[in-house]
Design an enzyme around this catalytic site. Sequence first.
Site, mmCIF file in Angstrom:
data_model
loop_
_atom_site.group_PDB
_atom_site.id
_atom_site.type_symbol
_atom_site.label_atom_id
_atom_site.label_comp_id
_atom_site.label_asym_id
_atom_site.label_seq_id
_atom_site.Cartn_x
_atom_site.Cartn_y
_atom_site.Cartn_z
ATOM 1 N N LYS A 188 0.842 -1.201 0.000
ATOM 2 C CA LYS A 188 0.000 0.000 0.000
ATOM 3 C C LYS A 188 0.873 1.246 0.000
ATOM 4 O O LYS A 188 1.578 1.512 0.968
ATOM 5 C CB LYS A 188 -0.898 0.040 1.238
ATOM 6 C CG LYS A 188 -2.007 1.071 1.059
ATOM 7 C CD LYS A 188 -2.535 1.631 2.351
ATOM 8 C CE LYS A 188 -1.802 2.863 2.788
ATOM 9 N NZ LYS A 188 -1.957 4.035 1.905
ATOM 10 N N GLU A 264 9.990 0.847 10.604
ATOM 11 C CA GLU A 264 11.012 1.893 10.480
ATOM 12 C C GLU A 264 10.278 3.207 10.657
ATOM 13 O O GLU A 264 9.490 3.610 9.808
ATOM 14 C CB GLU A 264 11.696 1.776 9.119
ATOM 15 C CG GLU A 264 13.071 2.432 9.097
ATOM 16 C CD GLU A 264 13.011 3.914 8.791
ATOM 17 O OE1 GLU A 264 12.572 4.685 9.685
ATOM 18 O OE2 GLU A 264 13.399 4.302 7.693
ATOM 19 N N CYS A 299 14.136 10.118 6.439
ATOM 20 C CA CYS A 299 13.987 9.547 7.788
ATOM 21 C C CYS A 299 15.273 9.672 8.602
ATOM 22 O O CYS A 299 15.215 9.842 9.812
ATOM 23 C CB CYS A 299 13.491 8.109 7.737
ATOM 24 S SG CYS A 299 14.482 7.048 6.706
ATOM 25 N N GLU A 397 9.942 14.657 15.818
ATOM 26 C CA GLU A 397 10.352 14.649 14.420
ATOM 27 C C GLU A 397 9.486 15.631 13.635
ATOM 28 O O GLU A 397 8.260 15.535 13.660
ATOM 29 C CB GLU A 397 10.190 13.243 13.837
ATOM 30 C CG GLU A 397 10.718 13.150 12.424
ATOM 31 C CD GLU A 397 10.580 11.748 11.825
ATOM 32 O OE1 GLU A 397 9.506 11.155 11.971
ATOM 33 O OE2 GLU A 397 11.553 11.274 11.220
HETATM 34 P P1 ADP Z 1 3.058 10.300 7.567
HETATM 35 O O1 ADP Z 1 2.589 11.094 8.721
HETATM 36 O O2 ADP Z 1 4.478 10.484 7.227
HETATM 37 O O3 ADP Z 1 2.165 10.347 6.369
HETATM 38 P P2 ADP Z 1 1.950 7.744 8.224
HETATM 39 O O4 ADP Z 1 2.437 6.758 9.214
HETATM 40 O O5 ADP Z 1 0.630 8.382 8.458
HETATM 41 O O6 ADP Z 1 3.092 8.801 8.090
HETATM 42 O O7 ADP Z 1 1.923 7.099 6.775
HETATM 43 C C1 ADP Z 1 2.767 6.080 6.339
HETATM 44 C C2 ADP Z 1 1.937 5.016 5.644
HETATM 45 O O8 ADP Z 1 1.046 4.438 6.608
HETATM 46 C C3 ADP Z 1 1.055 5.537 4.523
HETATM 47 O O9 ADP Z 1 1.029 4.576 3.472
HETATM 48 C C4 ADP Z 1 -0.303 5.655 5.191
HETATM 49 O O10 ADP Z 1 -1.383 5.561 4.286
HETATM 50 C C5 ADP Z 1 -0.282 4.453 6.103
HETATM 51 N N1 ADP Z 1 -1.243 4.527 7.219
HETATM 52 C C6 ADP Z 1 -1.696 5.642 7.842
HETATM 53 N N2 ADP Z 1 -2.577 5.313 8.821
HETATM 54 C C7 ADP Z 1 -2.683 3.966 8.825
HETATM 55 C C8 ADP Z 1 -3.421 3.006 9.600
HETATM 56 N N3 ADP Z 1 -4.256 3.376 10.575
HETATM 57 N N4 ADP Z 1 -3.257 1.686 9.323
HETATM 58 C C9 ADP Z 1 -2.408 1.292 8.352
HETATM 59 N N5 ADP Z 1 -1.700 2.133 7.579
HETATM 60 C C10 ADP Z 1 -1.822 3.455 7.798
#
Ligand code: ADP
Length: 493
Positions: A188, A264, A299, A397
């Site tokens: 995803k 990570e 990162c 961060e």
């Molecule tokens: P950022 O704040 O850098 O966007 P996220 O952790 O929100 O970091 O996003 C990293 C990835 O995790 C993206 O692909 C996002 O769609 C996915 N993501 C965000 N929320 C969820 C969740 N509740 N469950 C699974 N994946 C998620």
Amino acid sequence: MTQSQIDSLRAQRLEPALHVVDGRRVPASDGGTMPVVSPIDGRQLTTCARSTRADADAAIAAARRAFDDGRWSGLAPAARRKVLLKWADLIEARALEIAVLGVRENGTEIGMALKAEPLSAAATLRYYAEAIDKLSGEIAPTDPAFLGLVHREPVGVVGAIVPWNFPLMIGAWKIAPALAAGCTMVLKPAETACLTLLRLAELGLEAGLPPGVFNVVTGEGTVVGAAIAESMQVDVLAFTGSGATGRRLVEAAARSNLKRVYLELGGKSPNIVFADAPDLDEAAKVAAHAIFRNSGQVCIAGSRILVERSIHKGFVEKLAAHAAAIKVGDPLDLATQAGAVNSERQLHRNLAFVAEARAAGRQVIGGARILQETGGYYMSPAIVADAEPGDRVFREEVFGPVVTVTPFDTEAEAVALANATDYGLAAAVWTANLSRAHRMVRAIRAGLVHVNTYGGSDLTVPLGGVGQSGNGHDKSLHAFDKFLNLKTAWVKL
Ligand code: ADP
């Protein structure tokens, strides 16, 4: 790569992006789409499929079937290698086209994007493809009345959830070892960086990946990401992103099938400059690039500079001069050194950190929204020159072009400040004293400690965090450990 090649690629109209499942490009089952907005000018580029939970489950089922019937895991490693090498060639042949597509979507400067995205993904596929038929099992040194054989088996279906900053590079760090090992995958992409990963999946099919081996499903984290995390059919989760999401994934694994979760989660990496650094000009220049390239959306960015008090003032001046010389702007202009911030939301988050530091009376250099007339999301580098350990900007961060500078008096104080964080991804120490350098490497809690440099480590060395930066390793042969199970055969002779 010439400017006119880039300009003609950036003008290409983009079709709505479909996800790639079970060897086919398909829309969301309910026809849902999400806008893909370019941070270069704030305009909509195209749309991508907004998958439903059922779509994610269908992709997982396809990956499960593809694993269980052995169409990929049952091949000789050399046969998998052949497909992965062809895939790498196809990516490399279209590298500029893919890089420009990615920059239009996520705003990374093109010079960095070309190397760090398609070319790095191709190199990563080759590295793991070449390695897979050189890994053997073990014969244990047992009592001779028995034979203890240790097999290495692919773990099964891998769910990968990746972020928007370097989708291909970070994606490939997971895709290449997992697929080389014989696993299948559902990936995803982030909501704001899905186009290049979909392109990668299409090229994988062209290279001969059997249907269902590598599936990319686009959509929202809380829908598609959550479906992968909660699935009973996914054996391993490989994630790069925020700590908050990382926690949700661990909880989802606990609630479902106890899948292994590798995380990570970024960092707040200290970049420590002693007065005896071999070249303070070089240290200041590298420190500026370590935080401001790609507008800090890295990162391992060196986001906390700790500097020996005797050189603090002079170092801040040098740093500010190097920061001011970094050309921020259109990421598709070859002269640009720091492109756009990925999204409007991220830009406002960055600016809020700067405003808070100013309101607390800190000396802040730069850190303004710029080029607003373009409609894009740009920001000048920000230096908080006298940050205190209690400041939010010192602890959290930012993931933007914001660096803190904090003075220290002794080596012990430098270590204490460096380790005053929940994170532990990267660090650097600048000193000409060899013994001190090695003492610092031991004392700093981080997965990667640079000495007299920052960034640029290659695929041959592992990258992984300690503490709340996560667990497990991307890159190097150690990355296979995430995707291969050990199985013992204990035989009475
Ligand atoms: P950022 O704040 O850098 O966007 P996220 O952790 O929100 O970091 O996003 C990293 C990835 O995790 C993206 O692909 C996002 O769609 C996915 N993501 C965000 N929320 C969820 C969740 N509740 N469950 C699974 N994946 C998620």
